[in-house]
Design an enzyme around this catalytic site. Structure first.
Site, PDB file in Angstrom:
ATOM      1  N   LEU A 141      12.212  70.003  19.724  1.00 30.25           N
ATOM      2  CA  LEU A 141      13.275  69.014  19.583  1.00 30.25           C
ATOM      3  C   LEU A 141      13.864  68.782  20.974  1.00 30.25           C
ATOM      4  CD1 LEU A 141      15.208  70.289  16.406  1.00 30.25           C
ATOM      5  CD2 LEU A 141      13.438  68.519  16.520  1.00 30.25           C
ATOM      6  N   ASP A 142      14.221  67.548  21.257  1.00 35.22           N
ATOM      7  CA  ASP A 142      14.858  67.256  22.535  1.00 35.22           C
ATOM      8  C   ASP A 142      16.145  68.060  22.669  1.00 35.22           C
ATOM      9  OD1 ASP A 142      12.875  65.381  22.916  1.00 35.22           O
ATOM     10  OD2 ASP A 142      14.091  63.716  22.177  1.00 35.22           O
ATOM     11  N   LYS A 143      16.565  68.280  23.891  1.00 35.01           N
ATOM     12  CA  LYS A 143      17.779  69.053  24.155  1.00 35.01           C
ATOM     13  C   LYS A 143      18.954  68.570  23.314  1.00 35.01           C
ATOM     14  CE  LYS A 143      21.236  69.897  27.777  1.00 35.01           C
ATOM     15  NZ  LYS A 143      21.632  69.640  29.181  1.00 35.01           N
ATOM     16  N   THR A 145      18.951  66.706  20.598  1.00 33.73           N
ATOM     17  CA  THR A 145      18.676  66.492  19.181  1.00 33.73           C
ATOM     18  C   THR A 145      18.965  67.792  18.452  1.00 33.73           C
ATOM     19  OG1 THR A 145      16.967  64.826  19.596  1.00 33.73           O
ATOM     20  CG2 THR A 145      16.898  65.950  17.466  1.00 33.73           C
ATOM     21  N   ARG A 240      12.917  58.042  19.241  1.00 34.47           N
ATOM     22  CA  ARG A 240      13.748  57.330  20.203  1.00 34.47           C
ATOM     23  C   ARG A 240      12.994  56.151  20.817  1.00 34.47           C
ATOM     24  NH1 ARG A 240      15.379  62.042  24.141  1.00 34.47           N
ATOM     25  NH2 ARG A 240      16.668  60.399  25.095  1.00 34.47           N
TER      26      ARG A 240
END
Length: 325
Positions: A141-143, A145, A240
């Site tokens: 997961l992105d930082k 998110t 995104r």
């Protein structure tokens, strides 16, 4: 560099039925818990030997060769130090950990983030996970998110989960708030690759990797839409990039979004709520998978974090104020 321990983790001859096969194929059959590419690397590095040697992976098997494996502490993981960072664990057993990652937590050390990551926390939680790729992290997961993800605790579980992700049998659903009012749900089927100029970003590109995102409207507001997204593929920044591509970028997305535009007659409270949301409005809500050991179908949900709930409450209050149902 080969491991220094003398006691092997695997020590057995190659059965006669593998005569004539490529060595790496025979090794993959003997050691099914590990991918063939990993076995090839261990063979080249000397952690995996055949009759005490490290022959090329394409060498034909003659039968009876003695295979010895000493599991390495690989260089990309050796320097990750354990750190006592709180983990919100939803489920845990001997094979997997399912956890709820807060926004702001980086997945693993990298440029600009040498420590304080989920990988550091996992090594502190279970030191044996230091031997696994990325301490068992299977998907990312992105930082900024938030939400649910699964981590493997063994090589066998890691390989099985990675294979299941590739086979698209792992269910992942996200909730997001997009800028703009969608008329209906749909899907985006658009290849993704590195941006041709800004290598820190991803972009829709004709010859990129296949990427498919499905999205469904949960609630429409005056100038935003609360959506549920499900992934067929798992490309970097996929949701995104895809929602930005169809002109519904995520609220708060500084990389793929656009400048905040407020609907007319916005109250001060609503304006503050939108301006105060400092990350992309994306939360990994649901995870479903086949347990890598038991074969049981399992699923979990991560509740919306406080900032996401507050954002939805502000959108709802604004809609009510302007008689939007």
């Amino acid at each position: 560099m080969a491991a220094s321990r003398s006691e092997p983790d695997f020590d057995a001859p190659i059965p006669i039925e593998y005569v004539g096969q490529r060595l790496d194929r025979a090794l993959a059959a003997l050691l099914p818990d590990y991918s063939r590419s990993r076995l090839q690397r261990w063979l080249a590095d000397g952690n995996l030997t055949v009759d005490g040697e490290t022959p090329p992976a394409k060498t034909p098997v003659v039968g009876g060769e003695q295979v010895r494996l000493i599991l390495p502490s690989e260089p990309d993981r050796a320097d990750v130090q354990p750190e006592r960072i709180a983990l919100n664990i939803i489920y845990e057993d001997d094979a997997i950990i399912v956890l709820d990652k807060p926004a702001g937590l980086v997945m693993h050390p990298g440029a600009g983030n040498p420590d304080g990551t989920l990988q550091n926390a996992l090594v502190a939680h279970d030191e044996s996970m230091a031997a696994l790729p990325r301490a068992g992290i299977v998907h990312r997961l992105d930082k900024d998110t938030s939400g649910i993800l699964v981590v493997a605790r063994t090589f066998a579980a890691h390989k099985k989960l990675v294979d299941d992700l590739a086979a698209r049998t792992v269910k992942r659903e996200y909730e997001a708030v997009a800028i703009g009012v969608m008329t209906a749900g749909g899907h985006v089927d658009a290849n993704i690759d590195r941006h041709p100029v800004d290598r820190k970003r991803m972009a829709v590109r004709e010859f990129g990797r296949e990427a498919i995102t499905h999205y469904r409207v949960i609630k429409r507001y005056r100038a935003h839409t609360h959506v549920r997204c499900s992934l067929e593929t798992g490309r970097t920044h996929q949701i995104r990039v895809h929602l930005s591509h169809i002109r519904y970028p995520l609220l708060g997305d500084a990389t793929y979004g656009r400048r905040l535009s407020l609907p007319r007659d916005s109250s001060d409270d609503f304006t503050d709520a939108l301006r105060g949301f400092k990350r992309q409005a994306l939360h990994a809500r649901t995870l479903g998978l086949t347990h890598p050991v038991t074969g049981e179908q399992m699923s979990w949900q991560a509740p919306r974090p406080a900032d996401f709930k507050a954002l939805l409450a502000a959108l709802a209050a604004d809609a009510k104020l302007h008689d939007i149902t």
